[in-house]
Design an enzyme around this catalytic site. Structure first.
Site, PDB file in Angstrom:
ATOM      1  N   LEU A 167       1.104  -0.659  -0.304  1.00 36.28           N
ATOM      2  CA  LEU A 167       0.286  -0.181  -0.191  1.00 36.28           C
ATOM      3  C   LEU A 167       1.156   1.473  -0.095  1.00 36.28           C
ATOM      4  O   LEU A 167       1.640   1.373   0.704  1.00 36.28           O
ATOM      5  CB  LEU A 167      -0.705   0.064   1.214  1.00 36.28           C
ATOM      6  N   HIS A 168       0.991   1.698  -0.955  1.00 39.05           N
ATOM      7  CA  HIS A 168       0.996   3.712  -0.442  1.00 39.05           C
ATOM      8  C   HIS A 168       0.980   4.279  -1.306  1.00 39.05           C
ATOM      9  O   HIS A 168       1.746   5.770  -1.372  1.00 39.05           O
ATOM     10  CB  HIS A 168       2.849   3.023  -1.266  1.00 39.05           C
ATOM     11  N   ARG A 169      -0.403   3.974  -2.222  1.00 41.94           N
ATOM     12  CA  ARG A 169      -1.679   5.564  -3.001  1.00 41.94           C
ATOM     13  C   ARG A 169      -1.481   6.796  -2.042  1.00 41.94           C
ATOM     14  O   ARG A 169      -1.943   6.125  -1.065  1.00 41.94           O
ATOM     15  CB  ARG A 169      -2.646   5.110  -3.541  1.00 41.94           C
ATOM     16  N   ARG A 210       6.658   6.126   3.046  1.00 41.49           N
ATOM     17  CA  ARG A 210       5.481   7.289   3.396  1.00 41.49           C
ATOM     18  C   ARG A 210       4.019   6.279   3.903  1.00 41.49           C
ATOM     19  O   ARG A 210       3.881   7.321   4.694  1.00 41.49           O
ATOM     20  CB  ARG A 210       5.104   7.881   1.861  1.00 41.49           C
TER      21      ARG A 210
END
Ligand code: UD1
Length: 371
Positions: A211-213, A246
């Protein structure tokens, strides 16, 4: 003649590796020079990929690092311009859709240097995604556009891009996957080297999450919801979760670590290419918001549940193992149940995802440069 090839962020590295190799191995008069913008710089985000994929050390590293979109894009542009004055390339080749892609394309075109875009024409239809803006603008600026899937032709035609600039060549990221599959590091080896229990990843009985969006991780309520549904999945399928920097920062600041700790979700640092390939290859299911992983799972024949409302890679849904479910709990669980019950979608590997995309690119560029 020199082609200046640009990389910046993690998903660029596996795309440039076969292109650099194809230039080096070809008898063409074109030679490649590599510039790294430095958008991604951590050992885990950069060095592991250069080493494992045998990407030559960049001839130039612009060292830009992180920042807001405007700061990062502007800094890349300022630092890239003098490189063009030094190298005098006959073309600038950019890959993918990150900020480094559009920044370098824009500098080149303003200096009258032709731009070549690899992985052109993909559209999610969602202009809220920073990458979508990068894709649209880079394609507008490009003189040669190389496509991974046929549907991209329609997208480009709608935007008025001339057909003669466009070439469907296949997928350089799958060149890298096929080239490295035999060297993939088994999941058990990776877990043991992190002092984790290797029983966490019995073949076909664990899942992998990425997950990183921004749309999934920046809003604490959305992120919490996703982690909660992943916790439910993990009640039956233990999950391995390599965490992007992030995302780690967002989990930390929203105080959500406890959800992971209580569930059968094992958080691990960002993985190298060969480790990630090893994890995905033997997984029961992959849950992700990445673009590239949708393609890699299709090539591997592993079911992929995409935690987004759209995809710029529709062929992975039409022909591959991918299902788009968004962030809705019921839809995610229903798709996961289907994987458990039936083994999930059985796909096929799309046309020209055959390991030879980069050599097609170099061949076409050779003809173009000598024409
Ligand atoms: C970028 C790309 C995205 C791609 C992703 C893959 C853009 C617009 N986005 O997003 O398309 O899917 O890379 O990783 O270009 N950071 C580190 N170490 C690093 C790099 C970043 O800690 O080596 C942290 C920094 O806190 C930084 C944050 O990650 O502020 C975001 O990095 P950035 O390059 O801005 O975007 P990504 O989210 O990585």
């Amino acid at each position: 003649k020199r082609v200046l090839c640009v990389v910046g962020a993690r998903p660029n590295f596996m795309k440039i590796a076969p292109i650099m190799r194809a230039f080096a191995g070809s008898s063409s008069s074109l030679n490649a020079t590599l510039v790294h913008t430095g958008q991604h710089y951590d050992v885990a985000m950069k060095h592991a990929f250069f080493d494992q994929l045998h990407i030559p050390e960049p001839d130039v590293d612009l060292g830009v690092g992180s920042g807001t979109h405007a700061q990062q894009t502007a800094e890349i542009m300022k630092r890239f311009e003098p490189v063009l004055d030094d190298v005098h390339p006959c073309a600038v080749l950019v890959v993918g859709d990150v900020n480094s892609t559009i920044a370098c394309a824009l500098v080149a075109v303003k200096k009258g240097i032709p731009v070549v875009h690899v992985e052109a024409g993909l559209r999610s239809g969602d202009r809220g995604m920073p990458e979508e803006i990068n894709r649209i603008l880079t394609d507008q600026l490009s003189d040669l556009l190389f496509l991974t899937e046929d549907s991209a032709k329609n997208n480009l035609a709608k935007e008025g891009i001339a057909g003669e600039k466009i070439h469907f060549v296949g997928n350089v990221m799958i060149d890298t996957l096929l080239h490295n599959l035999a060297d993939a590091i088994p999941a058990k080896t990776s877990l043991s080297s992190m002092q984790l229990d290797s029983a966490l990843c019995e073949k076909g009985r664990y899942g992998v999450v990425t997950l990183h969006r921004p749309s999934n991780v920046d809003d604490p309520a959305v992120l919490r919801g996703l982690l909660e549904v992943l916790a439910r999945v993990s009640e039956r399928t233990p999950l391995l979760f390599p965490i992007h920097p992030r995302t780690e920062a967002c989990i930390e600041s929203a105080g959500l670590h406890a959800i992971l700790e209580k569930a059968a979700i094992t958080a691990i640092p960002p993985q190298g290419y060969l480790e990630m390939l090893g994890l995905m290859k033997d997984a029961q299911v992959v849950l992700t918001d990445s673009g590239g992983i949708q393609e890699e799972t299709t090539a591997l024949g592993v079911p992929c549940i995409t935690l987004r409302d759209n995809t710029e890679r529709p062929i992975t849904v039409e022909q591959g193992t991918n299902t788009i479910v968004g962030t809705d709990h019921a839809k995610i669980m229903a798709c996961y149940e289907d994987v458990v019950l039936t083994g999930g979608k059985v796909g096929r590997v799309p046309d020209l995802w055959d390991g030879n995309a980069a050599s097609r690119i170099v061949q076409i560029m050779h003809q173009w440069a000598s024409g």
